[in-house]
Design an enzyme around this catalytic site. Structure first.
Site, mmCIF file in Angstrom:
data_model
loop_
_atom_site.group_PDB
_atom_site.id
_atom_site.type_symbol
_atom_site.label_atom_id
_atom_site.label_comp_id
_atom_site.label_asym_id
_atom_site.label_seq_id
_atom_site.Cartn_x
_atom_site.Cartn_y
_atom_site.Cartn_z
ATOM 1 N N HIS A 175 -7.287 -10.992 0.527
ATOM 2 C CA HIS A 175 -7.799 -9.889 0.054
ATOM 3 C C HIS A 175 -8.846 -10.381 -1.154
ATOM 4 O O HIS A 175 -8.504 -11.411 -1.841
ATOM 5 C CB HIS A 175 -6.916 -9.058 -0.527
ATOM 6 C CG HIS A 175 -5.938 -8.192 0.255
ATOM 7 N ND1 HIS A 175 -6.201 -6.944 0.605
ATOM 8 C CD2 HIS A 175 -4.866 -8.625 0.618
ATOM 9 C CE1 HIS A 175 -5.475 -6.411 1.401
ATOM 10 N NE2 HIS A 175 -4.509 -7.349 1.642
ATOM 11 N N GLN A 235 3.004 -7.499 2.988
ATOM 12 C CA GLN A 235 1.992 -7.994 4.086
ATOM 13 C C GLN A 235 2.282 -6.710 5.242
ATOM 14 O O GLN A 235 3.409 -6.561 5.703
ATOM 15 C CB GLN A 235 2.238 -9.227 4.590
ATOM 16 C CG GLN A 235 1.107 -9.686 5.650
ATOM 17 C CD GLN A 235 1.297 -11.259 6.248
ATOM 18 O OE1 GLN A 235 2.274 -11.797 6.094
ATOM 19 N NE2 GLN A 235 0.432 -11.504 7.329
ATOM 20 N N ASN A 273 -0.992 -11.550 0.658
ATOM 21 C CA ASN A 273 0.291 -11.087 0.601
ATOM 22 C C ASN A 273 0.900 -11.628 2.034
ATOM 23 O O ASN A 273 0.264 -11.828 2.835
ATOM 24 C CB ASN A 273 -0.048 -9.494 0.901
ATOM 25 C CG ASN A 273 -0.523 -8.668 -0.141
ATOM 26 O OD1 ASN A 273 -0.401 -9.023 -1.010
ATOM 27 N ND2 ASN A 273 -1.125 -7.623 0.212
ATOM 28 N N ASP A 325 -12.549 -3.939 3.693
ATOM 29 C CA ASP A 325 -11.258 -3.227 3.689
ATOM 30 C C ASP A 325 -11.273 -1.788 4.312
ATOM 31 O O ASP A 325 -12.138 -0.944 3.712
ATOM 32 C CB ASP A 325 -10.385 -3.492 2.690
ATOM 33 C CG ASP A 325 -8.840 -3.189 3.003
ATOM 34 O OD1 ASP A 325 -8.079 -4.081 2.921
ATOM 35 O OD2 ASP A 325 -8.598 -1.729 3.159
ATOM 36 N N HIS A 357 -4.756 -13.183 5.982
ATOM 37 C CA HIS A 357 -5.966 -12.570 5.328
ATOM 38 C C HIS A 357 -5.991 -12.857 3.775
ATOM 39 O O HIS A 357 -4.914 -12.751 3.153
ATOM 40 C CB HIS A 357 -6.261 -11.224 5.729
ATOM 41 C CG HIS A 357 -4.891 -10.570 5.562
ATOM 42 N ND1 HIS A 357 -3.803 -10.475 6.416
ATOM 43 C CD2 HIS A 357 -4.610 -9.417 4.570
ATOM 44 C CE1 HIS A 357 -2.907 -9.583 5.866
ATOM 45 N NE2 HIS A 357 -3.431 -8.823 4.806
HETATM 46 P P1 DGP Z 1 -1.709 -6.128 3.629
HETATM 47 O O1 DGP Z 1 -1.049 -5.078 3.009
HETATM 48 O O2 DGP Z 1 -1.834 -7.520 2.802
HETATM 49 O O3 DGP Z 1 -1.124 -6.834 5.212
HETATM 50 O O4 DGP Z 1 -3.251 -5.596 4.098
HETATM 51 C C1 DGP Z 1 -3.779 -5.331 5.252
HETATM 52 C C2 DGP Z 1 -4.971 -4.720 4.903
HETATM 53 O O5 DGP Z 1 -5.829 -4.375 6.238
HETATM 54 C C3 DGP Z 1 -5.079 -3.434 4.424
HETATM 55 O O6 DGP Z 1 -5.900 -3.229 3.051
HETATM 56 C C4 DGP Z 1 -6.049 -2.468 5.170
HETATM 57 C C5 DGP Z 1 -6.621 -3.417 5.873
HETATM 58 N N1 DGP Z 1 -6.844 -2.949 7.494
HETATM 59 C C6 DGP Z 1 -5.762 -2.607 8.445
HETATM 60 N N2 DGP Z 1 -6.351 -1.935 9.662
HETATM 61 C C7 DGP Z 1 -7.637 -2.311 9.442
HETATM 62 C C8 DGP Z 1 -8.880 -2.112 10.096
HETATM 63 O O7 DGP Z 1 -8.747 -1.670 11.468
HETATM 64 N N3 DGP Z 1 -10.214 -2.082 9.652
HETATM 65 C C9 DGP Z 1 -10.261 -2.608 8.359
HETATM 66 N N4 DGP Z 1 -11.383 -2.907 8.027
HETATM 67 N N5 DGP Z 1 -9.350 -2.846 7.689
HETATM 68 C C10 DGP Z 1 -8.020 -2.982 7.887
#
Ligand code: DGP
Length: 114
Positions: free
Chosen positions: A102, A94, A87, A30, A100
């Site tokens: 986590h 979300q 989420n 993340d 996805h």
């Molecule tokens: P959610 O709130 O469950 O939709 O979490 C989305 C997650 O995705 C958040 O913890 C940050 C991660 N995320 C968003 N954009 C990127 C990205 O460009 N690269 C990576 N590695 N993670 C990302």
């Protein structure tokens, strides 16, 4: 899906620290880790969220969870455990509309969530 960040990660347009990849899925760290271990497992198929999962996607969900467990163990969470979170939509906080899982570990997490 044109504007989906995770589809751009899958296509390689946006770079990530990959943990695992096969034809069905990608696991990567993340960008904003909330714990010493924080990675995501995503299907390559664009599924918007858990509410949109169809019955014929359930084998894919099983594979995602299996990889989440395996990678969590490989990253040192086997003994003390981890949190596996999906989420879903606005009440579920979300922010990226591509399914996805986590995986958070490496520290004691609180419950219930705020
Ligand atoms: P959610 O709130 O469950 O939709 O979490 C989305 C997650 O995705 C958040 O913890 C940050 C991660 N995320 C968003 N954009 C990127 C990205 O460009 N690269 C990576 N590695 N993670 C990302």
């Amino acid at each position: 899906m044109g504007d989906c960040i995770f589809c751009k990660i899958i296509s390689g347009e946006i770079p990530v620290k990959k943990i695992y990849e096969n034809d069905d899925m990608l696991a990567f760290h993340d960008i904003s880790p909330q714990a010493p271990v924080h990675f995501l497992v995503i299907p390559k198929k664009h599924i918007t969220n858990l509410m949109e999962v169809k019955k014929n996607d359930t084998p894919l969900l099983g594979k995602l969870l299996d990889k989440a467990q395996e990678a969590a163990k490989e990253l040192g969470c086997g003994e003390k455990g981890a949190r596996f979170v999906i989420n879903c939509k606005s009440d579920g906080a979300q922010t990226v509309d591509h399914l996805h899982i986590h995986v958070l570990g490496g520290r004691q997490l609180a419950w219930p969530p705020g």
